[in-house]
Design an enzyme around this catalytic site. Sequence first.
Site, PDB file in Angstrom:
ATOM      1  N   ASP A  68     -38.428 -19.349  -5.430  1.00  0.00           N
ATOM      2  CA  ASP A  68     -38.768 -20.217  -6.553  1.00  0.00           C
ATOM      3  C   ASP A  68     -37.838 -21.423  -6.546  1.00  0.00           C
ATOM      4  OD1 ASP A  68     -40.593 -18.231  -7.354  1.00  0.00           O
ATOM      5  OD2 ASP A  68     -39.003 -17.159  -8.406  1.00  0.00           O
TER       6      ASP A  68
ATOM      7  N   ASP B 266     -49.553 -10.916 -14.834  1.00  0.00           N
ATOM      8  CA  ASP B 266     -48.191 -10.609 -15.271  1.00  0.00           C
ATOM      9  C   ASP B 266     -48.269  -9.601 -16.410  1.00  0.00           C
ATOM     10  OD1 ASP B 266     -47.520 -12.545 -13.489  1.00  0.00           O
ATOM     11  OD2 ASP B 266     -46.728 -13.976 -14.943  1.00  0.00           O
TER      12      ASP B 266
END
Length: 249
Positions: free
Chosen positions: A129, A7
Site C-alpha cells: 500500500d 471487507d
Amino acid sequence: MIIPALDILNDKIVRLYQGNYNLLQYYNYKLSNLLKYYVSLGINIIHIVDLDGANNPKNRQKKTFLKIINKFKNYIQIGGGIRNIHDIEYFSSLGVQRIVIGSAIIDKIHEIRKWIDLYGNDFIVAALDVRIMKNNKKIIFTNGWKKNTHIELESILKKLLSFNIKHVLCTDISCDGTLLGPNLNLYQEIVDKFPCIHFQASGGISTIDDITRLKNTKVDNIIIGRSLLEKRFTIVEAMQCWQNELSHV
C-alpha cells in the site's frame, strides 16, 4: 481477471474510506449469498479482508471464516492480520486459494523467501500500500496505513522478484474507497518496470471506463469493492468489459 472484494468487520460487510475505521459504511448484504452469487457467475477469486484481524490478529473472525471457507475455499483470497508462519499455516490448512500478506512483507522481509518456497508463489500475495509523495516517490505504509516505512515501492518489488514472487496487490491509499478513479500512472509504471509480476490493481474504481483504462495498463487483475456494493455497475458488466478488452489485446 475481475476480483470482487468484500471487507468484513464484526461479521458485516463494510467499506472504509482510505483505510479509516472512523469512516465506515455498512452494507446490507449477506456474505454467503454474495459469495454464492459471484461463484455462480464464474468468478474465480473473491478477495476477502478480515478488518478485525487486520486491526488486531487476536480478534480474527474465525467462526465467520470457517463457515464461508468450508463452502467456498477454492475461490477465496483472504487477508487481514496475516503476519507469521502460524497464520499462513492456519489458512493453508483450511484450503483457501491464496493468502494476502501486508505488513509482514516489510516487517519480516527476511522470512518472505522461506514462505514462498514453502507454500509456493501462487499461494502468497504481497500487498503493498503506497502513498505518492513529492517527486513521484511511492512510499509504502503498513499497519493499517498508519506507519510510514520510508521505503520505496520499487525497492521492495525488486527484492520480492528475487524471491520469486508472482502476485502483488498494489493500492494507492489516496484512492481506496473514494470512487474517484484509480491511479493509472502508478500501474502503468510498475507493470512496465516489472512485467513478470502479476499485479492486482485496487482502489478508486467507480466506472466501467476505469476498468478499460486499467486493462490498458496491462495489469493482470482488478479488485473492485465499493462500486459493486453500491451498484455503480454490475459484476456481469465488469466481467464483460474485461473480456472485451482482452479480445483487443
